[in-house]
Design a protein around this motif. Structure first.
Motif, PDB file in Angstrom:
ATOM      1  N   UNK A  11       0.831  -1.212   0.000  1.00  0.00           N
ATOM      2  CA  UNK A  11       0.000   0.000   0.000  1.00  0.00           C
ATOM      3  C   UNK A  11       0.866   1.263   0.000  1.00  0.00           C
ATOM      4  N   UNK A  61      -2.354   8.397  14.461  1.00  0.00           N
ATOM      5  CA  UNK A  61      -3.178   9.611  14.371  1.00  0.00           C
ATOM      6  C   UNK A  61      -2.409  10.874  14.731  1.00  0.00           C
ATOM      7  N   UNK A  62      -1.359  10.722  15.532  1.00  0.00           N
ATOM      8  CA  UNK A  62      -0.608  11.917  15.954  1.00  0.00           C
ATOM      9  C   UNK A  62       0.452  12.328  14.944  1.00  0.00           C
ATOM     10  N   UNK A  64       1.691  14.020  11.866  1.00  0.00           N
ATOM     11  CA  UNK A  64       1.081  15.085  11.074  1.00  0.00           C
ATOM     12  C   UNK A  64       1.521  15.067   9.612  1.00  0.00           C
ATOM     13  N   UNK A  65       2.334  14.078   9.251  1.00  0.00           N
ATOM     14  CA  UNK A  65       2.748  13.979   7.855  1.00  0.00           C
ATOM     15  C   UNK A  65       3.707  15.074   7.435  1.00  0.00           C
ATOM     16  N   UNK A  84       0.036   6.636   6.631  1.00  0.00           N
ATOM     17  CA  UNK A  84      -1.176   6.770   5.823  1.00  0.00           C
ATOM     18  C   UNK A  84      -1.803   5.404   5.561  1.00  0.00           C
ATOM     19  N   UNK A  87      -3.474   4.264   8.693  1.00  0.00           N
ATOM     20  CA  UNK A  87      -4.700   5.017   8.983  1.00  0.00           C
ATOM     21  C   UNK A  87      -5.813   4.605   8.023  1.00  0.00           C
ATOM     22  N   UNK A  88      -5.463   4.487   6.735  1.00  0.00           N
ATOM     23  CA  UNK A  88      -6.460   4.062   5.745  1.00  0.00           C
ATOM     24  C   UNK A  88      -7.046   2.716   6.171  1.00  0.00           C
ATOM     25  N   UNK A  91      -9.405   2.894   9.187  1.00  0.00           N
ATOM     26  CA  UNK A  91     -10.725   3.417   8.823  1.00  0.00           C
ATOM     27  C   UNK A  91     -11.539   2.379   8.073  1.00  0.00           C
ATOM     28  N   UNK A  99      -7.232   8.289  18.891  1.00  0.00           N
ATOM     29  CA  UNK A  99      -7.315   9.750  18.911  1.00  0.00           C
ATOM     30  C   UNK A  99      -8.544  10.171  18.100  1.00  0.00           C
ATOM     31  N   UNK A 102      -8.694  13.590  16.163  1.00  0.00           N
ATOM     32  CA  UNK A 102      -7.933  13.737  14.912  1.00  0.00           C
ATOM     33  C   UNK A 102      -8.745  13.167  13.754  1.00  0.00           C
ATOM     34  N   UNK A 106     -10.343  15.057  10.344  1.00  0.00           N
ATOM     35  CA  UNK A 106     -10.081  14.671   8.952  1.00  0.00           C
ATOM     36  C   UNK A 106     -11.384  14.300   8.225  1.00  0.00           C
ATOM     37  N   UNK A 107     -12.306  13.684   8.956  1.00  0.00           N
ATOM     38  CA  UNK A 107     -13.573  13.317   8.320  1.00  0.00           C
ATOM     39  C   UNK A 107     -14.441  14.545   8.062  1.00  0.00           C
ATOM     40  N   UNK A 172     -12.285   4.547   1.236  1.00  0.00           N
ATOM     41  CA  UNK A 172     -12.438   3.606   2.345  1.00  0.00           C
ATOM     42  C   UNK A 172     -12.671   2.165   1.927  1.00  0.00           C
TER      43      UNK A 172
ATOM     44  N   UNK B  46      -5.941  16.147   5.106  1.00  0.00           N
ATOM     45  CA  UNK B  46      -6.920  15.143   5.527  1.00  0.00           C
ATOM     46  C   UNK B  46      -7.173  14.022   4.533  1.00  0.00           C
ATOM     47  N   UNK B  48      -5.373  12.323   2.486  1.00  0.00           N
ATOM     48  CA  UNK B  48      -4.478  11.169   2.475  1.00  0.00           C
ATOM     49  C   UNK B  48      -4.650  10.276   3.694  1.00  0.00           C
ATOM     50  N   UNK B  51      -8.109   8.358   2.537  1.00  0.00           N
ATOM     51  CA  UNK B  51      -8.043   7.438   1.397  1.00  0.00           C
ATOM     52  C   UNK B  51      -6.993   7.892   0.388  1.00  0.00           C
TER      53      UNK B  51
END
Lengths: 174, 276
Positions: A11, A61-62, A64-65, A84, A87-88, A91, A99, A102, A106-107, A172, B46, B48, B51
């Motif tokens: 991924x 989640x913490x 920040x990229x 990422x 996190x993907x 979800x 968290x 956070x 994002x949502x 998702x 957000x 990335x 998705x």
């Protein structure tokens, strides 16, 4: 390599076997003090197949990229891509986030983009506040920005928003 | 020069003064910014997280609009710039992802246009001379530190940066208008980004440290080129209250651009005292 590590590798497009645990990634991370393990520990956890721990971690989640870790990695492993992917996956699998604030932010942000094609700060922030039940933090600063006309009422409009439908429809689904 | 301009969502809200000062400075320099038609959000920080394909599809649509318009695309907002470059990199890398983007958006990326940040604009040959030549009021005596944050310089392969640990374009631009740009070690640190919304305290820790370090370096102000950096630093330094200026505001002051008093009014820490 275990199946989980293989999936994260695919991924993210990152070769986890190159990590020699030097810790340079963790040394420059602005968020590491709020992680469960330092950045190089996250890589180790992936290698060990600790899927459950990782998907339920604060670290994913913490982060920040900011890309400091990946940019400095002597082996070119971009850890934010791993984050990422994690996190993907969290979800997609409906894992309860460590968290929630956070994730809620994002949502709310992507929700605003799916509705308008652009972000509408006022409704996005209101949605975030309601869903996170964090009603009062930064209220003063928010009101100041509002008073300065920096959080406008007017809704944005993108005519060709429909061109993005495929991405929102498939989001998702991995 | 005519450039396609991607303002991004904050252009009409939190970074209003960034857009206005960018437009004023580019006009003064004799360049024309043409806002790309019907642009959409780049996905911010957000998309990335939510998705991967969504995070590439959003900026890819903007890239394709710019391609149709045929000019170099400039995205002064660091976040927008970074995301558009991510889409560009995905196209250049080819493979499944590029194919999926092409299929979903019904158009091929031909790779004929460039994507610039403000740093890229300042790095053009002759850019500093061009700026220096239009200065009406040199900002002599004003000491600043430049703060790049993350999205303009990292990851280097994606954004095309040549000096990601010690970029100097913003300092050179500040010096071109007569200000003194000071050395400090925090120019490419992160401001806390969207933690500002979900974890204001954490973000304040980061911004407070940045403010203190800027003050320790002797700066009167911090110069940025990113809406999120500006908002976080302006709102969340707790031990200092250094004004946080967009580089285009600094240049606009030296050019004596009209309407600049309106820019200062948008700041939480009023920077107008710096220019008296």
């Amino acid at each position: 390599m275990n199946a989980f590590a293989k999936e994260i590798s695919e991924r993210s497009g990152q070769d986890l076997s190159r990590c020699y645990q030097c810790g340079k990634c963790s040394a420059g991370c602005p968020s590491v003090e709020w992680f469960d393990w330092p950045n190089h520990g996250v890589i180790r956890k992936i290698q060990l197949g600790a899927k459950d721990e990782l998907l339920k971690s604060h670290a994913i989640w913490m982060c920040v990229g900011c890309e400091t870790c990946g940019t400095r990695c002597p082996n070119d492993i971009y850890i934010s891509q791993l984050m990422d992917a994690l996190r993907n996956m969290a979800l997609e699998e409906g894992v309860k986030p460590a968290e929630p604030a956070v994730m809620t932010f994002h949502q709310a942000f992507t929700g605003s983009v799916s509705r308008f094609g652009r972000v509408h700060e006022l409704s996005m922030l209101m949605e975030y506040k309601l869903k996170s039940k964090d009603y009062f933090s930064d209220l003063g600063a928010g009101m100041k920005l509002f008073a300065k006309g920096k959080i406008p009422f007017m809704l944005p409009k993108v005519k060709g928003k429909g061109e993005l439908d495929t991405f929102f429809k498939n989001k998702g689904k991995g | 020069m005519e450039l396609s301009f991607y303002p991004g969502c904050t252009a009409h809200s939190t970074a209003w003064e960034f857009t206005k000062s960018t437009e004023a400075v580019f006009t003064a320099l004799g360049h024309e910014l043409k806002e790309i038609e019907d642009w959409n959000c780049c996905g911010g920080a957000s998309a990335k997280v939510v998705d991967k394909m969504l995070s590439l599809g959003l900026p890819a649509r903007n890239l394709l609009i710019a391609q149709r318009e045929g000019r170099t695309l400039i995205a002064p907002c660091a976040g927008c710039f970074n995301n558009v470059r991510r889409a560009l990199t995905a196209y250049e890398d080819g493979g499944e992802v590029a194919k999926a983007l092409e299929e979903a958006l019904g158009e091929k990326w031909k790779g004929e246009i460039e994507v610039w940040s403000l740093v890229d604009f300042f790095d053009r040959e002759g850019a500093m001379e061009e700026i220096a030549a239009r200065v009406k009021k040199p900002l002599s005596g004003l000491k600043v530190v430049a703060y790049y944050g993350c999205q303009m310089v990292r990851p280097p392969r994606v954004v095309g940066s040549s000096d990601w640990e010690n970029p100097t374009a913003l300092e050179r631009a500040a010096e071109a208008v007569g200000a003194t740009a000071l050395e400090w070690s925090y120019k490419v640190d992160c401001c806390g980004a969207d933690l500002g919304i979900s974890h204001g305290g954490h973000c304040a820790d980061i911004c407070t440290r940045l403010g203190e370090e800027a003050a320790k370096a002797g700066a009167d102000a911090i110069v940025v080129s990113c809406g999120l950096c500006q908002a976080n630093l302006d709102m969340r330094q707790s031990k200092t209250s250094l004004p946080v200026l967009y580089i285009t505001e600094l240049i606009g002051e030296a050019f004596q651009c009209e309407g600049r008093q309106k820019w200062w009014k948008k700041h939480l820490t009023d920077p107008s005292g710096l220019f008296k």
